[in-house]
Design a protein around this motif. Structure first.
Motif, PDB file in Angstrom:
ATOM      1  N   TYR A   1       0.951  -1.138  -0.110  1.00 24.82           N
ATOM      2  CA  TYR A   1      -0.030  -0.007  -0.067  1.00 24.82           C
ATOM      3  C   TYR A   1       1.022   1.238   0.028  1.00 24.82           C
ATOM      4  CZ  TYR A   1      -4.074  -3.095   0.944  1.00 24.82           C
ATOM      5  OH  TYR A   1      -4.828  -3.984   0.960  1.00 24.82           O
ATOM      6  N   VAL A   2       0.398   2.334  -0.361  1.00 26.66           N
ATOM      7  CA  VAL A   2       1.095   3.859  -0.663  1.00 26.66           C
ATOM      8  C   VAL A   2       0.270   4.850  -0.030  1.00 26.66           C
ATOM      9  CG1 VAL A   2       2.447   3.006  -2.491  1.00 26.66           C
ATOM     10  CG2 VAL A   2       0.283   3.853  -3.075  1.00 26.66           C
ATOM     11  N   LEU A   3       0.849   5.790   0.698  1.00 21.81           N
ATOM     12  CA  LEU A   3       0.238   7.135   0.943  1.00 21.81           C
ATOM     13  C   LEU A   3       1.023   8.222   0.670  1.00 21.81           C
ATOM     14  CD1 LEU A   3      -0.486   5.802   4.748  1.00 21.81           C
ATOM     15  CD2 LEU A   3      -2.269   6.036   2.856  1.00 21.81           C
TER      16      LEU A   3
ATOM     17  N   GLY B   1      -4.101   7.712  -0.841  1.00 18.20           N
ATOM     18  CA  GLY B   1      -3.152   6.266  -1.077  1.00 18.20           C
ATOM     19  C   GLY B   1      -4.075   5.064  -1.305  1.00 18.20           C
TER      20      GLY B   1
ATOM     21  N   ILE C   1       1.208   5.287  -6.298  1.00 21.34           N
ATOM     22  CA  ILE C   1       1.011   6.531  -5.561  1.00 21.34           C
ATOM     23  C   ILE C   1       0.605   7.403  -6.641  1.00 21.34           C
ATOM     24  CG2 ILE C   1       3.360   7.483  -5.395  1.00 21.34           C
ATOM     25  CD1 ILE C   1       0.179   7.492  -2.827  1.00 21.34           C
TER      26      ILE C   1
ATOM     27  N   GLU D   1      -3.104   6.466  -7.708  1.00 21.89           N
ATOM     28  CA  GLU D   1      -4.017   6.649  -6.673  1.00 21.89           C
ATOM     29  C   GLU D   1      -4.263   8.204  -6.333  1.00 21.89           C
ATOM     30  OE1 GLU D   1      -5.786   4.694  -4.859  1.00 21.89           O
ATOM     31  OE2 GLU D   1      -5.246   3.002  -5.151  1.00 21.89           O
TER      32      GLU D   1
END
Length: 179
Positions: free
Chosen positions: A36-38, A69, A82, A85
């Motif tokens: 996962y990415v933020l 994210g 990212i 997103e």
């Protein structure tokens, strides 16, 4: 594509792709992780951060404030994820940010064997000049956005209305120590 139907790569404990691709909702065993990415998006002209309010239809944390994210789709690397997103959720294009900002400032691993919810998270600090008019939120993802100071975000956190606050603070502290 509905996010629950997204296909994601499985990574091992060394954060290497295993070659296995599964739906996002797959229960993961020990040693299996998703990515996962933020993105902490900061507007340099005023030092404010772009935050969004999660759609009320979200299964988890509906209506909470957060930074952009999500999950890296199968075949995507962290920065591609990212970039996608942020574009999907806010309409902003971060693909042209300086190379130094195309690397996460902080990464961590979460392991929840009881729920089969194991993942790596990369947090990016993106500095981007943009106008509020340029932000177009995806209604299935978010119902609102705002530009907030870190103090305003802290207050939202204290009201239990903001996600990932502690991890964002860890990421910013890590970034500072790298300078």
């Amino acid at each position: 594509m509905d996010s629950k139907d997204e296909l994601m790569d499985i990574y091992d404990g060394e954060r290497k792709r295993t070659g296995r691709i599964v739906p996002r909702t797959t229960f993961l065993k020990e040693g299996e992780y998703m990515l996962y990415v933020l993105a902490l998006i900061e507007r340099p002209s005023d030092g404010r951060f772009l935050i969004t309010r999660r759609a009320l239809t979200k299964k988890w944390a509906a209506g909470a404030w957060e930074i952009s994210g999500g999950g890296a789709r199968a075949g995507e690397d962290s920065f591609a994820a990212i970039t996608r997103e942020v574009r999907e959720e806010t309409g902003l294009d971060i693909s042209g940010i300086p190379a130094a900002e195309q690397t996460p400032i902080y990464s961590y691993r979460n392991e929840d064997l009881k729920r089969g919810d194991n993942y790596y998270v990369d947090i990016y600090h993106v500095r981007l000049e943009f106008s509020e008019r340029a932000v177009t939120i995806e209604q299935s993802e978010a119902i609102d956005f705002r530009l907030a100071t870190m103090e305003e975000i802290r207050v939202l956190h204290e009201e239990n209305a903001f996600l990932h606050y502690a991890r964002i603070q860890e990421a910013l502290a890590s970034e500072k120590s790298q300078v």
